[in-house]
Design an enzyme around this catalytic site. Structure first.
Site, PDB file in Angstrom:
ATOM      1  N   GLY A 167       0.831  -1.206   0.000  1.00 54.51           N
ATOM      2  CA  GLY A 167       0.000   0.000   0.000  1.00 54.51           C
ATOM      3  C   GLY A 167       0.865   1.254   0.000  1.00 54.51           C
ATOM      4  N   PHE A 168       0.190   2.384   0.083  1.00 55.73           N
ATOM      5  CA  PHE A 168       0.899   3.679   0.079  1.00 55.73           C
ATOM      6  C   PHE A 168       1.888   3.767   1.253  1.00 55.73           C
ATOM      7  CE2 PHE A 168       0.053   8.155   1.847  1.00 55.73           C
ATOM      8  CZ  PHE A 168       1.193   8.693   1.277  1.00 55.73           C
ATOM      9  N   TYR A 218     -14.629   1.973   9.242  1.00 58.64           N
ATOM     10  CA  TYR A 218     -13.188   2.214   9.409  1.00 58.64           C
ATOM     11  C   TYR A 218     -12.880   2.626  10.850  1.00 58.64           C
ATOM     12  CZ  TYR A 218      -8.513   4.068   8.280  1.00 58.64           C
ATOM     13  OH  TYR A 218      -7.164   4.314   8.220  1.00 58.64           O
ATOM     14  N   THR A 253      -6.431  -2.957  -2.109  1.00 53.36           N
ATOM     15  CA  THR A 253      -6.210  -1.544  -2.456  1.00 53.36           C
ATOM     16  C   THR A 253      -4.722  -1.241  -2.655  1.00 53.36           C
ATOM     17  OG1 THR A 253      -6.216  -0.918  -0.125  1.00 53.36           O
ATOM     18  CG2 THR A 253      -8.307  -0.709  -1.312  1.00 53.36           C
ATOM     19  N   GLY A 254      -3.855  -2.181  -2.314  1.00 55.43           N
ATOM     20  CA  GLY A 254      -2.420  -2.009  -2.563  1.00 55.43           C
ATOM     21  C   GLY A 254      -2.113  -2.314  -4.026  1.00 55.43           C
ATOM     22  N   LYS A 312     -10.779   0.319  13.505  1.00 58.25           N
ATOM     23  CA  LYS A 312      -9.484   0.745  14.051  1.00 58.25           C
ATOM     24  C   LYS A 312      -9.550   0.866  15.575  1.00 58.25           C
ATOM     25  CE  LYS A 312      -6.802   1.163  10.385  1.00 58.25           C
ATOM     26  NZ  LYS A 312      -5.558   0.388  10.229  1.00 58.25           N
ATOM     27  N   VAL A 355      -4.564 -11.104   5.201  1.00 54.56           N
ATOM     28  CA  VAL A 355      -4.106 -11.261   6.588  1.00 54.56           C
ATOM     29  C   VAL A 355      -5.230 -11.749   7.523  1.00 54.56           C
ATOM     30  CG1 VAL A 355      -4.438  -8.867   7.312  1.00 54.56           C
ATOM     31  CG2 VAL A 355      -2.629 -10.211   8.360  1.00 54.56           C
TER      32      VAL A 355
END
Ligand code: UDP
Length: 317
Positions: free
Chosen positions: A10-11, A145, A35-36, A149, A57
């Site tokens: 990813g970013f 999200y 999304t990576g 988290k 994962v």
């Protein structure tokens, strides 16, 4: 020393892989590529210290070699992405965090989880210190999200307290730089793409909401310092330079010498009105603070975007 980086394509994950390899680590990069992008790690493909495993994962991870650190960065992170993949976002924050912690526990490795300023929701205090518990709508669209988290932080602390895993939690504020996807839907890629292609710049709401943007190299430096520290409770890493989204759009338009008009669009539900990190803790504990100014960072990012923009297969959709 060997580290497993989930979300390593990813970013942020890919910059983390680069920085750790530069410091002599070997890296096992685990990424489902939801999304990576492999492109972000292509330059490491022939490096003997780097291995890429395409893997979700949320499924358990079987790594034979010793592992000294597990850095859990897998998750969609742009609002557009996590609204498109709500279940995957909740899964990776919950099941994925369990699996990554299980790996750290079985290897007796240090564990660092990528948390977020979204834990503070639409904050009622500004700037936000780590001690602020947040203001999150648990049933709104962003909750997939935010709550994933927050749950991820809770599991991390439980593994630390119950199983003695050596954990770290970084609360990451808005970060930008090369390798952001041009079409990931966040403010910076949208504004740069629109400015470069002469399209109207989409400002949501009246643009008076604020964010504080941190250049990626500063963020990675803060994360590595946290990894080296002994702090188990969350630490904010971000740039406290607060700016309205309208000002931010104006900066980008000026930087690209664009003429594009602003197109005002409805503000997404629960979009935070203010966001600014209180980095007192990172300053004291890690002797860290950001160094790259917004103008410098934007110029570096523009270089990357201009190159990407020139590639034929890039599209804004
Ligand atoms: N935003 C905007 N236009 C866009 C994309 C985003 O005005 O094309 C706004 C968005 O509503 C938010 C801010 O820019 O207030 C930052 O959004 P981003 O998606 O980058 O990250 P967030 O901080 O919301 O996670």
């Amino acid at each position: 020393m060997r580290a497993v980086v989930t979300g390593g394509a990813g970013f942020l994950g890919s910059h983390l892989c680069d920085a750790m390899i530069a410091r002599g680590w070997s890296i096992v990069c685990v990424d489902s590529l939801l999304t990576g992008a492999e492109e972000n790690i292509q330059h490491l493909a022939n490096d003997s210290r780097f291995a890429f495993v395409r893997h979700d994962v949320c499924e358990s991870l079987d790594i034979r070699e010793p592992v000294d650190a597990v850095l859990h960065f897998a998750s969609p992170a742009s609002p557009d992405d996590y609204l498109k993949f709500p279940i995957e976002t909740l899964e990776v924050g919950s099941l994925g965090t369990f699996r990554a912690l299980d790996l750290a526990r079985s290897k007796r490795a240090r564990f660092l989880m990528a948390s977020t300023s979204e834990c503070y929701g639409d904050p009622e205090v500004s700037p936000q210190p780590e001690a602020y518990w947040g203001h999150v709508n648990s049933v709104g669209p962003r909750s997939v999200y935010d709550e994933a988290k927050r749950f991820s932080e809770a599991v991390t602390m439980a593994y630390h307290r119950k199983h003695g895993v050596d954990t770290r939690i970084v609360r990451i504020f808005n970060t930008y730089g090369p390798r952001m996807r041009l079409n990931d839907g966040r403010a910076l890629p949208n504004f740069l793409y629109q400015a470069l292609s002469g399209q109207p710049i989409t400002v949501y709401g009246d643009g008076k909401q604020t964010r504080s943007f941190c250049y990626v190299s500063d963020l990675i430096d803060g994360i590595l310092r946290l990894l080296d520290s002994d702090e188990h409770l969350p630490v904010n890493i971000g740039n406290p330079h607060e700016i309205t989204i309208l000002e931010f759009a104006e900066r980008i338009r000026t930087l690209t010498r664009g003429q594009a008009a602003f197109l005002f669009r409805p503000l997404p539900q629960d979009d935070p009105k203010r966001r600014q990190p209180d980095i007192t803790k990172a300053r004291k504990l890690l002797d860290w603070e950001p160094k790259v100014t917004l103008d410098e960072g934007l110029r570096l990012t523009l270089d990357y975007f201009q190159k990407k923009f020139a590639e034929p297969r890039v599209s804004s959709s």
